[in-house]
Each structure stands twice: as structure tokens, then as C-alpha cells.
Design an enzyme around this catalytic site. Structure first.
Site, PDB file in Angstrom:
ATOM      1  N   ASP A 196     -21.222  -2.755   5.147  1.00  0.00           N
ATOM      2  CA  ASP A 196     -21.997  -3.990   4.168  1.00  0.00           C
ATOM      3  C   ASP A 196     -21.641  -5.310   4.967  1.00  0.00           C
ATOM      4  O   ASP A 196     -20.689  -5.399   5.984  1.00  0.00           O
ATOM      5  CB  ASP A 196     -21.792  -4.062   2.665  1.00  0.00           C
ATOM      6  CG  ASP A 196     -22.835  -4.528   1.827  1.00  0.00           C
ATOM      7  OD1 ASP A 196     -23.449  -5.476   2.390  1.00  0.00           O
ATOM      8  OD2 ASP A 196     -23.418  -3.832   0.966  1.00  0.00           O
ATOM      9  N   HIS A 270     -27.602  -6.492   5.340  1.00  0.00           N
ATOM     10  CA  HIS A 270     -26.025  -6.121   4.970  1.00  0.00           C
ATOM     11  C   HIS A 270     -25.186  -5.453   6.263  1.00  0.00           C
ATOM     12  O   HIS A 270     -24.676  -4.582   5.886  1.00  0.00           O
ATOM     13  CB  HIS A 270     -26.213  -5.116   3.717  1.00  0.00           C
ATOM     14  CG  HIS A 270     -26.917  -5.737   2.561  1.00  0.00           C
ATOM     15  ND1 HIS A 270     -25.918  -6.642   1.720  1.00  0.00           N
ATOM     16  CD2 HIS A 270     -27.832  -5.510   1.822  1.00  0.00           C
ATOM     17  CE1 HIS A 270     -26.403  -6.559   0.690  1.00  0.00           C
ATOM     18  NE2 HIS A 270     -27.695  -6.420   0.623  1.00  0.00           N
ATOM     19  N   ASP A 333     -32.248  -2.313   2.010  1.00  0.00           N
ATOM     20  CA  ASP A 333     -32.199  -3.180   0.783  1.00  0.00           C
ATOM     21  C   ASP A 333     -31.864  -4.800   1.150  1.00  0.00           C
ATOM     22  O   ASP A 333     -31.541  -4.912   2.278  1.00  0.00           O
ATOM     23  CB  ASP A 333     -31.323  -2.882  -0.472  1.00  0.00           C
ATOM     24  CG  ASP A 333     -29.852  -3.207   0.236  1.00  0.00           C
ATOM     25  OD1 ASP A 333     -29.540  -2.560   1.406  1.00  0.00           O
ATOM     26  OD2 ASP A 333     -28.911  -3.610  -0.687  1.00  0.00           O
ATOM     27  N   GLU A 334     -32.565  -5.540   0.559  1.00  0.00           N
ATOM     28  CA  GLU A 334     -32.267  -7.162   0.462  1.00  0.00           C
ATOM     29  C   GLU A 334     -31.974  -7.558   2.162  1.00  0.00           C
ATOM     30  O   GLU A 334     -31.026  -7.758   2.541  1.00  0.00           O
ATOM     31  CB  GLU A 334     -31.021  -7.530  -0.163  1.00  0.00           C
ATOM     32  CG  GLU A 334     -30.956  -7.132  -1.344  1.00  0.00           C
ATOM     33  CD  GLU A 334     -29.753  -7.461  -2.356  1.00  0.00           C
ATOM     34  OE1 GLU A 334     -29.887  -7.763  -3.512  1.00  0.00           O
ATOM     35  OE2 GLU A 334     -28.659  -7.232  -1.765  1.00  0.00           O
ATOM     36  N   TRP A 406     -33.698   0.454  -7.737  1.00  0.00           N
ATOM     37  CA  TRP A 406     -32.610  -0.133  -8.184  1.00  0.00           C
ATOM     38  C   TRP A 406     -32.698  -1.173  -9.190  1.00  0.00           C
ATOM     39  O   TRP A 406     -31.995  -1.489 -10.185  1.00  0.00           O
ATOM     40  CB  TRP A 406     -31.453  -0.815  -7.153  1.00  0.00           C
ATOM     41  CG  TRP A 406     -31.877  -1.634  -6.280  1.00  0.00           C
ATOM     42  CD1 TRP A 406     -32.696  -1.225  -4.877  1.00  0.00           C
ATOM     43  CD2 TRP A 406     -31.554  -3.053  -6.284  1.00  0.00           C
ATOM     44  NE1 TRP A 406     -32.809  -2.287  -4.280  1.00  0.00           N
ATOM     45  CE2 TRP A 406     -32.317  -3.728  -4.949  1.00  0.00           C
ATOM     46  CE3 TRP A 406     -30.886  -3.733  -7.252  1.00  0.00           C
ATOM     47  CZ2 TRP A 406     -32.095  -4.781  -4.700  1.00  0.00           C
ATOM     48  CZ3 TRP A 406     -30.911  -5.059  -6.634  1.00  0.00           C
ATOM     49  CH2 TRP A 406     -31.507  -5.546  -5.451  1.00  0.00           C
ATOM     50  N   ASP A 433     -21.070  -2.556 -12.754  1.00  0.00           N
ATOM     51  CA  ASP A 433     -20.368  -3.923 -12.278  1.00  0.00           C
ATOM     52  C   ASP A 433     -20.670  -5.054 -13.339  1.00  0.00           C
ATOM     53  O   ASP A 433     -20.515  -6.032 -13.294  1.00  0.00           O
ATOM     54  CB  ASP A 433     -20.787  -4.495 -10.858  1.00  0.00           C
ATOM     55  CG  ASP A 433     -22.272  -4.854 -10.645  1.00  0.00           C
ATOM     56  OD1 ASP A 433     -23.033  -4.338 -11.555  1.00  0.00           O
ATOM     57  OD2 ASP A 433     -22.626  -5.187  -9.621  1.00  0.00           O
ATOM     58  N   GLU A 490     -18.190  -6.178  -5.712  1.00  0.00           N
ATOM     59  CA  GLU A 490     -17.941  -7.784  -5.271  1.00  0.00           C
ATOM     60  C   GLU A 490     -16.592  -8.183  -6.367  1.00  0.00           C
ATOM     61  O   GLU A 490     -16.036  -9.277  -5.923  1.00  0.00           O
ATOM     62  CB  GLU A 490     -19.228  -8.654  -5.631  1.00  0.00           C
ATOM     63  CG  GLU A 490     -20.091  -8.209  -4.697  1.00  0.00           C
ATOM     64  CD  GLU A 490     -21.106  -7.453  -5.005  1.00  0.00           C
ATOM     65  OE1 GLU A 490     -20.747  -6.545  -5.787  1.00  0.00           O
ATOM     66  OE2 GLU A 490     -22.374  -7.571  -4.680  1.00  0.00           O
TER      67      GLU A 490
HETATM   68  C1  TNX Z   1     -27.665  -5.284  -5.563  1.00  0.00           C
HETATM   69  S1  TNX Z   1     -28.233  -2.461  -5.253  1.00  0.00           S
HETATM   70  C2  TNX Z   1     -27.297  -4.994  -4.302  1.00  0.00           C
HETATM   71  C3  TNX Z   1     -25.700  -4.871  -3.763  1.00  0.00           C
HETATM   72  C4  TNX Z   1     -25.037  -5.534  -4.892  1.00  0.00           C
HETATM   73  C5  TNX Z   1     -25.403  -5.268  -6.321  1.00  0.00           C
HETATM   74  C6  TNX Z   1     -24.533  -6.156  -7.250  1.00  0.00           C
HETATM   75  C7  TNX Z   1     -28.659  -3.009  -3.949  1.00  0.00           C
HETATM   76  C8  TNX Z   1     -29.509  -2.186  -3.116  1.00  0.00           C
HETATM   77  N1  TNX Z   1     -28.207  -4.310  -3.425  1.00  0.00           N
HETATM   78  O1  TNX Z   1     -25.624  -5.219  -2.553  1.00  0.00           O
HETATM   79  O2  TNX Z   1     -23.560  -5.221  -4.568  1.00  0.00           O
HETATM   80  O3  TNX Z   1     -26.694  -5.899  -6.470  1.00  0.00           O
HETATM   81  O4  TNX Z   1     -24.797  -5.414  -8.507  1.00  0.00           O
END
Ligand code: TNX
Length: 555
Positions: A196, A270, A333-334, A406, A433, A490
Site C-alpha cells: 500500500d 495505493h 481501488d481508489e 466494499w 476498523d 490505519e
Molecule cells: C478503504 S477498502 C480502503 C482502504 C482503507 C479502508 C479504511 C478499500 C478497497 N480501500 O485502503 O484502509 O477504506 O476503512
């Protein structure tokens, strides 16, 4: 007077000598509860038992059963008598299913392979005194098991747990300890989030800097990332990565318990761990640093450079060699498109591929689909399938890919409606979390919201939040492979804290993964938690006590 006394005595004696045989012993509230239990009269005395394991069983099953046998003989503290616990292979029993028949002199366990035997042994252990989870002899414990027939199989074939070891690291020993608890809960997939923005933690021989540089950050944010700008000034991550040898050790350890390890190499977002190690991987060339804060990074892998695809393939090549799992998780993701929008190479790639914006997605989204598809193709040639986070739905899903939902159930459902498999990891119910109490002041800092055991237990993967799309058909439901809970780290720096966040919520996760909804029963589950608490105590796990504390307050 004397006569009445004698009469009463006779009645009492009669009642006491008859009733144990007449009424079956209550079946213990084990977690997850078996799908089908039929009680019968009588008991089996396990303190007298000897385990019989025929030679024809495969070697992993034999090893598993023999370690159960050793544990039983040392803890029950009696020499074996006439009672037998006999294990039999029965190919007619479905993968992961098992049956147990308990009669006064004999227990017969049937399964078709390792996983069925693991779950049968776990059921038997939960029917015994909690001492079986320790090593100290307990000859005075109650070793009577109720006679019954158990026919059990899981609701879902995928029953997973994720640990994020990138934000904060878990040693091999800590990972094994976590796997031990997954085993008790009849789970079968360990999703290992290995890379990450805040650290790269798996050795890749071709790119040593990934771990020597990419695992270390200068400092870490103090407080919540929504409000804080303060750092601790303490370097983190030196030596905190797994050698390939250690990875193999964990994979084998998990396999001995019927658990598959699915690694996640999160890409193309990430990836600050990798970018810090090899700045040419980014669009701007850096310099980059391993992040000390949480959230989403604008800097991601450059999708325009051909050599970056080689890099990913070389990494995945080594990953494939380490993990026998059919699935490799490649994240997705993201991944903000900020850099790609202005990166000449990314834009050239978009042109070369003829990608265009449409009414649903941008050309950059399709560029990400291109990355995912190429990796999926590369892995397919090595006999592997990919799992990716639900953002894979933005653009085009790679052929044969599985979507891990998610944010909301609806994304998993959307994948299923498109004929893809999905795994449900909906954060509101399955992200461990989150806070365990509404009294947040008196809790360690957590990511957000409130997720008590009851809420996890009530999770329903089929609930659709998308009225337009409507619920899943029976055929589409088959695409929902299962359920996974995630421990994002985190705000979870050490193992003691990780255990506090995980247990006993993991019990509720296990029950939604295993048990058909019509067989669930909150009161029984709640009593089961009392039994499980003894297991946590005996095995030295930390756990949150809210379930018990809140009830005490009500009393
Ligand atoms: C979202 S779940 C993320 C993680 C974070 C998490 C915190 C996902 C695919 N990405 O990188 O740690 O939320 O709840």
C-alpha cells in the site's frame, strides 16, 4: 412420617436415575452453529476416547487428525478406554461438508477431504471443555458429549478475513496466531493485503528496493487523518517485510488448516511504497516518499509506460510462484485519475488504445480497465484468476474477474447481474476498523462509525440498496461466492489492538459466512460467545468486552 420420607427418597432417586438417560443432553452453543443437529439419548465419554485414523486418508488430513488426537490424549488426562473417535473418508460427501455421529461408545466422523475434517474436529473441540484449547491436563473437566447426529456444510464457499499489514505490520507469528482463530471459526481464505501507500511488505527478488526502501516511512500521522496534520517523527517499517521463505511458511501453515492465502498486490493506485522505491514508475518521476499519512494518494502508477506493465508482470510472476491460490487479488481501488489526465504518456496510451469518454466513464477509467485486463490476461496464462475491488466496475470488467464489493452490497450485485462472481465485504457491516461502542471517547481511536457484534451478525449479503436494479435472482445469487471481513490498520498499530478489534466480532462474521439465515438464532449465538470467551482466555487472545459489559450495565 418415616414412610413419607422413604417415598420421597424413592421418587427423588427414580427421577435422578432416569432423567439423564431419558432427556438428551442439550447441544452446546457452538459458533458457527451447524446447519443440522439431531439429538439422541445418551452421552459419549471423551475422557475414555481413542482417535482412530485410517491410513488411506491424505497426508494433510492425517497430520491434522493426529495433532487433534495428541492434544486430546494429553489434555483429558485419562488413558484411553473403549471409546473410539473414528475418522472415515467418504467421497460422497460434498467438499467442505462433514458429518458426525455420536453414540455412547463411538463417534464416527465423515468427510471427503481436509476441510471437512478440519471443521468436524473444530465442532468436536467446541463440544468439549474449553481446556482442549490449552495444553494443561484437565482430568476433572466434564468430558461428556451428547449423543447426536450432525450434518453440516457451509452456506458460502468463500469465507474470508483480511489483514492489512501494509499500514502496520504483523510478524509471521502474529499472522499464524490469527490463522489459528480463523481455523476455529471454519474460515477458509486469508486475504493478505501486502502492499500500500504506507509500505511494501513482500520480498520481490527482481526488485529488492521494493522492500528495502518501500517498506520504510519517515514518520506516521498522529490522530485521525480527517483532522490531524501532526506526525510522530518516528521512522516505521525497518525490516518489516516478509522474505519469500516466510511467505511460503505462512502459506503452508494456512494450508495445513484448509486455509488458502490470497495475496493482494494493490495496483495501479495505493502504490506509493513501490513509487518511492522506483520513482520512474510514476507519471512525474518523483521524488516520492512512502506515505506517513492515511487517505488516497494522487500519485499512482503511470499507465502510459510500457515498461511499467513489464514491472507488474515481473512482480506477479514471483507472486504466482509463491501462492498456490487460484486467485490473485490485484486491488484496483481508489486510483485517482489526476496524474493520468495531464501525463503525456498516459494520454498517448489512451490515444493509442482509442479510449474515449462516454456517458458513464472517462477515457482514464478505461485506461485503468486496460491495466486490470492486461494483468488478468497475464495471470490467466499462468492458470490464475483475478479478484479486484469494486472500482473494477468503472469501465470494463476483465473477463472472468471476481469483484470484491466494499462500499455497498449493490456493487457486488451489479457484478453478479453482469455474470461475474462477487465477494461481499460491505464496510458498514464488515470493516473491523470501526468503533465497537458509541462512547467513542473511551475507545481507542478508530476509523469511523459504529459496528457492534449484533450488526455484523445481522449482515445480509443479498439485501439490495438499489431499487432500480432490484434483488438478485436465484441464478444470480450463485455468483455471490461469499463474505469477507477486513481489518484495515490505519489506526491499529499493534497485534494486541488488532485482536481487540477482531474478537469477538469475528464470531459474528463466521456465523454469517457459515450458517443459513433460517438457522440463525441470536440467543444461542450470544451464549456461544460466553463459550468462545473461555477459548480466547485460554489461548491468550485479547478481545473486546462490550457484549458482556453492556449486559452487566442493564442488569
Ligand atoms: C478503504 S477498502 C480502503 C482502504 C482503507 C479502508 C479504511 C478499500 C478497497 N480501500 O485502503 O484502509 O477504506 O476503512
Amino acid at each position: 412420617m418415616m414412610n413419607t420420607l422413604i417415598l420421597t427418597l424413592i421418587t427423588v432417586l427414580a427421577v435422578f436415575s432416569c432423567s439423564p438417560a431419558a432427556e438428551p443432553l442439550p447441544f452446546p452453543e457452538i459458533i458457527p452453529f451447524p446447519q443440522h443437529v439431531e439429538s439422541s439419548r445418551g452421552t459419549f465419554d471423551a475422557s475414555e476416547a481413542e482417535v482412530v485414523c485410517p491410513d488411506e486418508l491424505d497426508s494433510l488430513s492425517k497430520a491434522y487428525i493426529s495433532s487433534f488426537s495428541d492434544r486430546l490424549s494429553s489434555v483429558k488426562g485419562h488413558s484411553a478406554g473403549k471409546n473410539r473417535i473414528v475418522f472415515k473418508t467418504d467421497p460422497s460427501i460434498k467438499d467442505e461438508a462433514y458429518s458426525i455421529k455420536i453414540t455412547p461408545r463411538k463417534i464416527t466422523v465423515r468427510a471427503s477431504g481436509l476441510n471437512g475434517f478440519v471443521y468436524a474436529v473444530q465442532t468436536l473441540k467446541q463440544m468439549m471443555p474449553a481446556d482442549i484449547y490449552g495444553t494443561a491436563p484437565a482430568p476433572d473437566a466434564d468430558w461428556l458429549l451428547p449423543c447426536c447426529t450432525i450434518d453440516d456444510c457451509p452456506r458460502f464457499g468463500y469465507r474470508g478475513m483480511l489483514i492489512d499489514v501494509a499500514r502496520y505490520f504483523s510478524s509471521v507469528e502474529e499472522v499464524k496466531k490469527f490463522l489459528d482463530m480463523m481455523e476455529i471459526h471454519k474460515m477458509n481464505v486469508f486475504h493478505w493485503h501486502l502492499t500500500d501507500d504506507q509500505g511494501w511488505r513482500i520480498e520481490i527478488k527482481k526488485y529488492p528496493e521494493l522492500t528495502t526502501t518501500g517498506s520504510k516511512r519517515r514518520h506516521t500521522l498522529v490522530g485521525h487523518h480527517h483532522v490531524s496534520n501532526e506526525y510522530d517523527g518516528i521512522p516505521y517499517g525497518e525490516g518489516m517485510w516478509y522474505s519469500q521463505e516466510e511467505i511460503r511458511e505462512v502459506v503452508d501453515y494456512a494450508a495445513s488448516k484448509g486455509i488458502t492465502v490470497i495475496p493482494e498486490i494493490d495496483l495501479p493506485g495505493h502504490m506509493m511504497g513501490a513509487l518511492a522505491a522506483y520513482p520512474h514508475l510514476g507519471c512525474t518521476g518523483g521524488p516520492y516518499e512512502v506515505l506517513g499519512k492515511w487517505g488516497i494518494s494522487d500519485d499512482v502508477l503511470c499507465a502510459g509506460k510500457e515498461e511499467n506493465y513489464r514491472f507488474l508482470e515481473n512482480v506477479l510472476e514471483e507472486v504466482c510462484a509463491l501462492f498456490p491460490s487460484e486467485y490473485i487479488h490485484i486491488g484496483g481501488d481508489e486510483c485517482p485519475k489526476t496524474r493520468w489526465e495531464t501525463c503525456p504518456r498516459c494520454q498517448a496510451k489512451i490515444k493509442e488504445l482509442g479510449l474515449e469518454d462516454d456517458d458513464k466513464h472517462t477515457a482514464e477509467h478505461y485506461l485503468q480497465s486496460h491495466v486490470m485486463k492486461r494483468m488478468a490476461q497475464f495471470l490467466a496464462e499462468r492458470g490464475k484468476k483475478i479478484i479486484g475491488w469494486e472500482e473494477m466496475l468503472q469501465g470494463e470488467l476483465p473477463q472472468g474477474s471476481t469483484v470484491m464489493a466494499w462500499r455497498r452490497n449493490k456493487y457486488g450485485h451489479r457484478a453478479a447481474k453482469l455474470g461475474h462472481d462477487a465477494i461481499m465485504s460491505t464496510r458498514t457491516y464488515l470493516y473491523l476498523d470501526r468503533y465497537q461502542s458509541e462512547d467513542k471517547e473511551n475507545e481507542p481511536l478508530a476509523h469511523s462509525s459504529y459496528l457492534p457484534v449484533e450488526m455484523v451478525w445481522a449482515y445480509d449479503p443479498y439485501v439490495s440498496e438499489d431499487e432500480k436494479a432490484g434483488p438478485l435472482t436465484e441464478e444470480q445469487k450463485k455468483h455471490i461466492l461469499g463474505i469477507q471481513a477486513n481489518v484495515w490498520r490505519e489506526y491499529i498499530p499493534d497485534n494486541n489492538h488488532l485482536e481487540y478489534m477482531t474478537y469477538p466480532r469475528m464470531d459474528a462474521v463466521a456465523e454469517v459466512q457459515w450458517l443459513l439465515p433460517e438457522n440463525k438464532d441470536w440467543d444461542r449465538f450470544r451464549k456461544g460467545l460466553d463459550r468462545m470467551r473461555k477459548v480466547y482466555d485460554l489461548m491468550g487472545y485479547n478481545y473486546a468486552t462490550h457484549v458482556w459489559d453492556e449486559e452487566q450495565e442493564l442488569d
